[in-house]
Design a protein around this motif. Structure first.
Motif, PDB file in Angstrom:
ATOM      1  N   VAL A  16       0.783  -1.214   0.074  1.00  0.00           N
ATOM      2  CA  VAL A  16      -0.208   0.120   0.068  1.00  0.00           C
ATOM      3  C   VAL A  16       0.913   1.145  -0.007  1.00  0.00           C
ATOM      4  CG1 VAL A  16      -1.423   1.271   1.383  1.00  0.00           C
ATOM      5  CG2 VAL A  16      -1.899  -1.094   0.948  1.00  0.00           C
ATOM      6  N   GLN A  17       2.055   1.187   0.735  1.00  0.00           N
ATOM      7  CA  GLN A  17       2.874   2.275   1.001  1.00  0.00           C
ATOM      8  C   GLN A  17       3.588   2.677  -0.520  1.00  0.00           C
ATOM      9  OE1 GLN A  17       5.186   1.295   4.147  1.00  0.00           O
ATOM     10  NE2 GLN A  17       3.702   1.686   5.740  1.00  0.00           N
ATOM     11  N   ASP A  18       3.889   1.511  -1.206  1.00  0.00           N
ATOM     12  CA  ASP A  18       4.522   1.712  -2.445  1.00  0.00           C
ATOM     13  C   ASP A  18       3.705   2.274  -3.529  1.00  0.00           C
ATOM     14  OD1 ASP A  18       6.493   0.265  -1.382  1.00  0.00           O
ATOM     15  OD2 ASP A  18       6.166  -1.505  -2.464  1.00  0.00           O
ATOM     16  N   LEU A  19       2.331   2.221  -3.303  1.00  0.00           N
ATOM     17  CA  LEU A  19       1.205   2.897  -4.094  1.00  0.00           C
ATOM     18  C   LEU A  19       1.265   4.474  -3.894  1.00  0.00           C
ATOM     19  CD1 LEU A  19      -1.395  -0.031  -4.049  1.00  0.00           C
ATOM     20  CD2 LEU A  19      -0.072   0.826  -6.162  1.00  0.00           C
ATOM     21  N   GLY A  20       1.648   4.688  -2.730  1.00  0.00           N
ATOM     22  CA  GLY A  20       1.702   6.051  -2.307  1.00  0.00           C
ATOM     23  C   GLY A  20       0.482   6.439  -1.433  1.00  0.00           C
ATOM     24  N   PHE A  21      -0.252   5.481  -0.881  1.00  0.00           N
ATOM     25  CA  PHE A  21      -1.493   5.713  -0.145  1.00  0.00           C
ATOM     26  C   PHE A  21      -1.041   5.484   1.429  1.00  0.00           C
ATOM     27  CE2 PHE A  21      -3.502   3.604  -3.931  1.00  0.00           C
ATOM     28  CZ  PHE A  21      -3.842   4.721  -4.466  1.00  0.00           C
ATOM     29  N   SER A  22      -1.680   6.637   2.293  1.00  0.00           N
ATOM     30  CA  SER A  22      -1.430   6.437   3.510  1.00  0.00           C
ATOM     31  C   SER A  22      -2.821   6.457   4.455  1.00  0.00           C
ATOM     32  CB  SER A  22      -0.715   7.805   4.121  1.00  0.00           C
ATOM     33  OG  SER A  22      -1.296   8.907   4.001  1.00  0.00           O
ATOM     34  N   GLN A  23      -3.893   7.008   3.813  1.00  0.00           N
ATOM     35  CA  GLN A  23      -5.159   7.077   4.398  1.00  0.00           C
ATOM     36  C   GLN A  23      -6.043   6.217   3.567  1.00  0.00           C
ATOM     37  OE1 GLN A  23      -5.749  11.306   4.902  1.00  0.00           O
ATOM     38  NE2 GLN A  23      -5.863  10.880   7.033  1.00  0.00           N
ATOM     39  N   PRO A  24      -6.919   5.424   4.257  1.00  0.00           N
ATOM     40  CA  PRO A  24      -8.082   4.611   3.397  1.00  0.00           C
ATOM     41  C   PRO A  24      -9.189   5.313   3.292  1.00  0.00           C
ATOM     42  CG  PRO A  24      -7.937   3.950   5.860  1.00  0.00           C
ATOM     43  CD  PRO A  24      -7.078   4.945   5.790  1.00  0.00           C
ATOM     44  N   THR A  25      -9.702   4.929   2.060  1.00  0.00           N
ATOM     45  CA  THR A  25     -11.033   5.480   1.738  1.00  0.00           C
ATOM     46  C   THR A  25     -12.118   5.324   2.624  1.00  0.00           C
ATOM     47  OG1 THR A  25     -11.751   3.769   0.382  1.00  0.00           O
ATOM     48  CG2 THR A  25     -10.375   5.247  -0.828  1.00  0.00           C
ATOM     49  N   PRO A  26     -13.189   5.622   2.728  1.00  0.00           N
ATOM     50  CA  PRO A  26     -14.501   5.409   3.689  1.00  0.00           C
ATOM     51  C   PRO A  26     -14.828   3.862   3.801  1.00  0.00           C
ATOM     52  CG  PRO A  26     -14.675   7.827   2.967  1.00  0.00           C
ATOM     53  CD  PRO A  26     -13.661   6.927   2.108  1.00  0.00           C
ATOM     54  N   ILE A  27     -14.893   3.483   2.615  1.00  0.00           N
ATOM     55  CA  ILE A  27     -15.477   2.010   2.577  1.00  0.00           C
ATOM     56  C   ILE A  27     -14.117   1.155   3.055  1.00  0.00           C
ATOM     57  CG2 ILE A  27     -14.570   1.679   0.066  1.00  0.00           C
ATOM     58  CD1 ILE A  27     -17.581   0.046   1.422  1.00  0.00           C
ATOM     59  N   GLN A  28     -12.846   1.503   2.754  1.00  0.00           N
ATOM     60  CA  GLN A  28     -11.780   0.624   3.179  1.00  0.00           C
ATOM     61  C   GLN A  28     -11.667   0.596   4.649  1.00  0.00           C
ATOM     62  OE1 GLN A  28      -8.771   2.487   0.813  1.00  0.00           O
ATOM     63  NE2 GLN A  28      -9.205   1.549  -0.968  1.00  0.00           N
ATOM     64  N   GLU A  29     -11.816   1.988   5.247  1.00  0.00           N
ATOM     65  CA  GLU A  29     -11.839   2.318   6.552  1.00  0.00           C
ATOM     66  C   GLU A  29     -12.745   1.356   7.404  1.00  0.00           C
ATOM     67  OE1 GLU A  29     -12.527   5.881   9.473  1.00  0.00           O
ATOM     68  OE2 GLU A  29     -11.427   6.242   7.805  1.00  0.00           O
ATOM     69  N   LYS A  30     -13.859   1.058   6.759  1.00  0.00           N
ATOM     70  CA  LYS A  30     -15.134   0.590   7.538  1.00  0.00           C
ATOM     71  C   LYS A  30     -15.009  -0.967   7.332  1.00  0.00           C
ATOM     72  CE  LYS A  30     -18.422   4.505   7.358  1.00  0.00           C
ATOM     73  NZ  LYS A  30     -19.577   4.972   6.904  1.00  0.00           N
ATOM     74  N   ALA A  31     -14.634  -1.329   6.115  1.00  0.00           N
ATOM     75  CA  ALA A  31     -15.053  -2.664   5.721  1.00  0.00           C
ATOM     76  C   ALA A  31     -13.484  -3.645   6.238  1.00  0.00           C
ATOM     77  CB  ALA A  31     -14.850  -2.894   4.288  1.00  0.00           C
ATOM     78  N   ILE A  32     -12.522  -3.025   6.201  1.00  0.00           N
ATOM     79  CA  ILE A  32     -10.997  -4.044   6.435  1.00  0.00           C
ATOM     80  C   ILE A  32     -11.035  -4.587   7.695  1.00  0.00           C
ATOM     81  CG2 ILE A  32      -8.814  -3.883   6.543  1.00  0.00           C
ATOM     82  CD1 ILE A  32      -8.641  -2.050   4.058  1.00  0.00           C
ATOM     83  N   PRO A  33     -11.352  -3.694   8.907  1.00  0.00           N
ATOM     84  CA  PRO A  33     -11.322  -4.321   9.979  1.00  0.00           C
ATOM     85  C   PRO A  33     -12.579  -5.518  10.202  1.00  0.00           C
ATOM     86  CG  PRO A  33     -11.319  -2.033  10.259  1.00  0.00           C
ATOM     87  CD  PRO A  33     -11.445  -2.263   9.014  1.00  0.00           C
ATOM     88  N   VAL A  34     -13.326  -5.411   9.760  1.00  0.00           N
ATOM     89  CA  VAL A  34     -14.339  -6.374   9.782  1.00  0.00           C
ATOM     90  C   VAL A  34     -14.206  -7.563   9.062  1.00  0.00           C
ATOM     91  CG1 VAL A  34     -16.835  -7.124   9.246  1.00  0.00           C
ATOM     92  CG2 VAL A  34     -16.380  -4.741   9.973  1.00  0.00           C
ATOM     93  N   LEU A  35     -13.634  -7.583   8.015  1.00  0.00           N
ATOM     94  CA  LEU A  35     -13.413  -8.751   6.927  1.00  0.00           C
ATOM     95  C   LEU A  35     -12.008  -9.349   7.360  1.00  0.00           C
ATOM     96  CD1 LEU A  35     -13.680  -7.214   3.467  1.00  0.00           C
ATOM     97  CD2 LEU A  35     -15.490  -8.195   4.652  1.00  0.00           C
ATOM     98  N   LEU A  36     -11.028  -8.632   8.356  1.00  0.00           N
ATOM     99  CA  LEU A  36     -10.278  -9.351   8.830  1.00  0.00           C
ATOM    100  C   LEU A  36     -10.327 -10.398   9.733  1.00  0.00           C
ATOM    101  CD1 LEU A  36      -7.364  -6.407   9.172  1.00  0.00           C
ATOM    102  CD2 LEU A  36      -7.209  -8.487   7.533  1.00  0.00           C
TER     103      LEU A  36
END
Length: 552
Positions: A16-36
């Motif tokens: 993710v850092q290689d892509l230059g992203f540091s902050q998740p989008t709203p859907i990523q922020e809400k979904a990733i912790p649940v899916l993990l």
């Protein structure tokens, strides 16, 4: 919140850092912790272009076991283009993981090669429904080993008639730990699937259900029915930097408009159901590489297209369904960028704008169709900017400057600039010299009604669906309905594509669960019946005949 706080493992964070992203989008922020957690079913409602692939792609990579060389995750999506896009993104996410393999499975290419790829050992399969069912029937894939099923763009899959395939896939993945469904809208068909095959799903909504993207400026202009094509041309000319998609209802319209604009010098091509997979790939490659400035497409052909940087979506005609409008407009305004969705309507369609505005919960702005002078002025400023920003650092232009100075010695700088402008703008100035006003004013409405009459004085049947029926129309019966995965817009396109008739022959459409009643111009009724009656749809024989004969 940053990606570091979501619970992702180090090798995924590095990607993710290689892509230059540091902050998740709203859907990523809400979904990733649940899916993990790996055990929770999830429904994610968000517009296209909001980062849904990373929202499910990162957790699924963390949950799978690289040591086991059999399919553990199945991602199902509606089209080849989306399938390839998901695989490309997952390949980037897994670049710091060893032993993880992903394969794309879709129609139009060798199934034998795809079977060989699967047998080599893969953990993730990304598939379109039709080709996946082929592999299952050939016993090339064992769904019982699948632990996670992802349904991406679920609403588009249902609208394309894949409901039975999706239910078959879910029935035959008995050991799955979780089902993750992502969709831009939530029609009743999806809700019924979630109730049958998901256990107390965690639901995430980014924005409001069935709403349009707020980053898109939703516009409309009003003209007469006969000026629709000329209006389209003028909008394109007024936006010289446009990179966009134009939507039509039928493949005949798409092809006709593409041919007209190509003859007039525009970089455009059509995407519709008559193209082979090789032709479709060629058109899409040219559009992605920006060899084509414009793509004109039907709704069915454009399913799942995800091309970055699209500035404009133009509705040559409004769709019948609000959900179709949402999908069309969602081709622009992606990944945090703004975009424009402009609809060309005539007076009797104004009420449709109000309906869509209420449903998608964003304001629509009425814009004026540019005058000929507006177009010339805009093109002129665009050319000046291009001239000023031209890169002259890579050529040995200094060698030619003395020759140019000698050649233009008798001319002033102003005269040289005038000639440059004339070379570039002569075509536009001549074309738009006496251009008429294409905007439909209040005083034009009676004229518009007169223009929409046939030579014998009868009212033209454009938009007949909203007009009363008359003796010129015949009511037909078809044994297809919503149970077959149709909604009004997809059914309209289905019958017109099969019969190769223009949309103007259709009147009212009454779509029911098991069958449909539709009005057709009397002169076209027999051609439509002859083209459709007896054909097969999903293995079932289509029956179409006049409604009177059904009653008898």
């Amino acid at each position: 919140m940053t990606f570091d706080e979501l619970g992702l493992q180090e090798n995924l964070l590095k990607a993710v850092q290689d892509l230059g992203f540091s902050q998740p989008t709203p859907i990523q922020e809400k979904a990733i912790p649940v899916l993990l957690s790996g055990t929770k079913d999830l429904i994610g409602l968000a517009q296209t272009g909001t980062g849904k692939t990373a929202a499910f792609g990162l957790p699924m990579l963390q949950l799978l076991n690289p040591e086991e060389k059999h399919p553990q995750v199945l991602v199902v999506c509606p089209t080849r283009e989306l399938c390839m896009q998901i695989v490309n993104e997952v390949e980037i996410f897994k670049k710091h993981m060893k032993g993880v393999h992903v394969v794309a499975v879709y129609g139009g290419t060798s199934i034998s090669q795809q079977i060989r790829d699967i047998r080599r050992g893969v953990q993730v399969i990304v598939a379109t429904p039709g080709r996946l069912i082929d592999l299952i029937e050939r016993k090339a894939i064992n769904l019982e080993e699948i632990q996670y099923v992802v349904l991406d763009e679920a609403d588009e899959m249902l609208s394309m008639g894949f409901q039975e395939d999706i239910e078959f896939i879910l029935k035959n993945t008995p050991r799955r730990n979780a089902t993750w469904l992502f969709s831009a809208t939530m029609p009743p068909e999806i809700r019924s699937v979630t109730k049958r095959y998901m256990k107390e799903p965690f639901e995430i909504t980014v924005g409001t259900k069935n709403t349009a993207n707020k980053l898109i400026d939703h516009q409309f202009c009003v003209t007469t029915a006969q000026h629709r094509y000329e209006t389209l041309k003028r909008i394109i000319d007024f936006n010289p930097g446009m990179y966009g998609i134009i939507f039509t209802r039928t493949k005949a319209d798409a092809q006709e408009i593409a041919e007209k604009l190509t003859r007039e010098g525009y970089d455009i091509d059509a995407l519709h159901g008559d193209l082979s997979q090789a032709q479709r790939d060629k058109v899409m490659d040219e559009f992605r590489e920006k060899t084509l400035q414009l793509l004109i497409a039907t709704d069915v052909a454009a399913r799942g297209i995800d091309v970055s940087g699209i500035t404009h979506v133009i509705n040559f005609e409004l769709p019948d369904d609000v959900e179709v409008y949402t999908h069309r407009s969602g081709r622009t305004g992606r990944a945090g960028k703004t975009g424009v969705c402009l609809s060309i309507v005539h007076a009797r369609e104004s009420f449709k704008i109000k309906q869509i505005e209420r449903m998608v919960q964003v304001p629509f702005h009425k814009v004026e169709i540019p005058t000929g002078k507006d177009v010339c002025r805009k093109q002129f400023f665009f050319f000046m900017d291009k001239l000023i920003n031209t890169d002259i650092s890579h050529g040995d232009y200094d060698t030619y400057v003395p020759m140019l100075q000698e050649k233009f010695a008798d001319m002033t700088k102003e005269e040289v600039l005038q000639r440059v402008a004339a070379l570039e703008f002569d075509r536009f100035l001549r074309y738009y010299e006496n251009a008429e006003d294409l905007n439909l004013r209040h005083t034009d409405r009676r004229d518009d009604r007169r223009q929409e009459r046939t030579p014998d004085g009868r009212a033209d049947r454009k938009d007949k669906k909203f007009a009363p029926s008359s003796g010129d129309m015949v009511k037909l019966f078809v044994n297809l309905g919503t149970k077959d995965g149709f909604y009004k817009a997809s059914f309209l396109q289905f019958v017109l594509d099969l019969s190769d008739l223009p949309k103007d022959v259709l009147g009212r459409i009454d779509l029911k669960e098991m069958n449909t009643w539709l009005e057709v111009d009397r002169k076209a009724a027999q051609k439509m019946i002859g083209s459709i009656d007896g054909k097969k749809f999903k293995g079932r024989r289509i029956r179409m005949n006049e409604a009177d004969s059904v009653r008898r």
